[in-house]
Design a protein around this motif. Structure first.
Motif, PDB file in Angstrom:
ATOM      1  N   MET A  71       0.827  -1.201   0.000  1.00  0.00           N
ATOM      2  CA  MET A  71       0.000   0.000   0.000  1.00  0.00           C
ATOM      3  C   MET A  71       0.866   1.259   0.000  1.00  0.00           C
ATOM      4  SD  MET A  71      -3.019   1.127  -0.072  1.00  0.00           S
ATOM      5  CE  MET A  71      -4.121   2.406   0.395  1.00  0.00           C
ATOM      6  N   ASN A  72       2.031   1.162   0.648  1.00  0.00           N
ATOM      7  CA  ASN A  72       2.917   2.318   0.687  1.00  0.00           C
ATOM      8  C   ASN A  72       3.346   2.733  -0.723  1.00  0.00           C
ATOM      9  OD1 ASN A  72       4.242   4.300   2.258  1.00  0.00           O
ATOM     10  ND2 ASN A  72       6.169   3.223   1.957  1.00  0.00           N
ATOM     11  N   LEU A  73       3.621   1.752  -1.579  1.00  0.00           N
ATOM     12  CA  LEU A  73       3.998   2.046  -2.963  1.00  0.00           C
ATOM     13  C   LEU A  73       2.846   2.726  -3.697  1.00  0.00           C
ATOM     14  CD1 LEU A  73       5.987   1.848  -5.313  1.00  0.00           C
ATOM     15  CD2 LEU A  73       5.057  -0.421  -5.797  1.00  0.00           C
ATOM     16  N   VAL A  74       1.638   2.257  -3.482  1.00  0.00           N
ATOM     17  CA  VAL A  74       0.458   2.874  -4.098  1.00  0.00           C
ATOM     18  C   VAL A  74       0.334   4.333  -3.663  1.00  0.00           C
ATOM     19  CG1 VAL A  74      -2.068   2.805  -4.186  1.00  0.00           C
ATOM     20  CG2 VAL A  74      -0.760   0.692  -4.365  1.00  0.00           C
ATOM     21  N   LEU A  75       0.568   4.594  -2.389  1.00  0.00           N
ATOM     22  CA  LEU A  75       0.476   5.968  -1.881  1.00  0.00           C
ATOM     23  C   LEU A  75       1.559   6.856  -2.482  1.00  0.00           C
ATOM     24  CD1 LEU A  75      -0.441   5.256   1.826  1.00  0.00           C
ATOM     25  CD2 LEU A  75      -1.911   6.275   0.084  1.00  0.00           C
ATOM     26  N   TRP A  76       2.744   6.320  -2.652  1.00  0.00           N
ATOM     27  CA  TRP A  76       3.810   7.092  -3.299  1.00  0.00           C
ATOM     28  C   TRP A  76       3.434   7.438  -4.741  1.00  0.00           C
ATOM     29  CZ3 TRP A  76       8.061   9.681  -1.987  1.00  0.00           C
ATOM     30  CH2 TRP A  76       8.604   9.472  -0.727  1.00  0.00           C
TER      31      TRP A  76
ATOM     32  N   VAL B 293      -4.937   9.915   0.444  1.00  0.00           N
ATOM     33  CA  VAL B 293      -3.533  10.103   0.831  1.00  0.00           C
ATOM     34  C   VAL B 293      -3.459  10.682   2.243  1.00  0.00           C
ATOM     35  CG1 VAL B 293      -1.410  11.384   0.341  1.00  0.00           C
ATOM     36  CG2 VAL B 293      -2.685  10.305  -1.529  1.00  0.00           C
ATOM     37  N   ALA B 294      -4.280  11.691   2.530  1.00  0.00           N
ATOM     38  CA  ALA B 294      -4.255  12.320   3.859  1.00  0.00           C
ATOM     39  C   ALA B 294      -4.600  11.300   4.939  1.00  0.00           C
ATOM     40  CB  ALA B 294      -5.224  13.500   3.908  1.00  0.00           C
TER      41      ALA B 294
ATOM     42  N   TYR C 292      -0.505   4.311   7.391  1.00  0.00           N
ATOM     43  CA  TYR C 292       0.690   4.248   6.552  1.00  0.00           C
ATOM     44  C   TYR C 292       1.536   5.505   6.695  1.00  0.00           C
ATOM     45  CZ  TYR C 292      -1.892   0.391   4.595  1.00  0.00           C
ATOM     46  OH  TYR C 292      -2.583  -0.772   4.456  1.00  0.00           O
ATOM     47  N   GLN C 293       1.875   5.837   7.919  1.00  0.00           N
ATOM     48  CA  GLN C 293       2.686   7.016   8.179  1.00  0.00           C
ATOM     49  C   GLN C 293       4.091   6.831   7.630  1.00  0.00           C
ATOM     50  OE1 GLN C 293       2.550   7.866  12.344  1.00  0.00           O
ATOM     51  NE2 GLN C 293       0.340   8.111  12.354  1.00  0.00           N
TER      52      GLN C 293
END
Length: 124
Positions: free
Chosen positions: A1-6, A114-115, A122-123
């Protein structure tokens, strides 16, 4: 999920930098022709919105890349979401129709995602 957020943060940043630069660099007459809502606001307000969009885009990326004050990513996303909610309301108030408000609504939803993710699970 972190990659998606990036990826989402980079895409949002690209959209907001493009939109902000268009608001800053395009002459008023051309802005009114391309985006009729610009006629309802003084040019200084349109320029101010462009500056906010660019600052928000930088806030989505720079703190995360540098690792400094990473909470600013979530605040930038929240600020952009609020900006897009008001943009959608402007289109609705003007009677431009749902199609004109849809891009703002989509950008608001993605910015909220994202927020929420960066404030919560996913901080950085």
């Amino acid at each position: 999920m972190n990659l998606v957020l990036w990826i989402l943060a980079f895409l949002l940043a690209a959209v907001f930098i493009g939109s902000g630069l268009a608001k800053l660099l395009t002459p008023r007459a051309q802005q009114v022709e391309r985006t009729p809502y610009a006629e309802d606001f003084p040019h200084s307000v349109i320029v101010g919105i462009g500056v906010l969009e660019i600052l928000g885009a930088v806030g989505l990326i720079l703190p995360a890349l540098t690792g400094v004050a990473t909470i600013l990513v979530a605040f930038a996303a929240a600020g952009l979401a609020i900006t897009m909610v008001f943009a959608a309301l402007v289109h609705i108030r003007r009677g431009d129709g749902f199609a004109a408000a849809l891009p703002s609504i989509v950008l608001a939803i993605l910015s909220v995602l994202v927020a929420w993710s960066r404030f919560g699970p996913y901080q950085l």
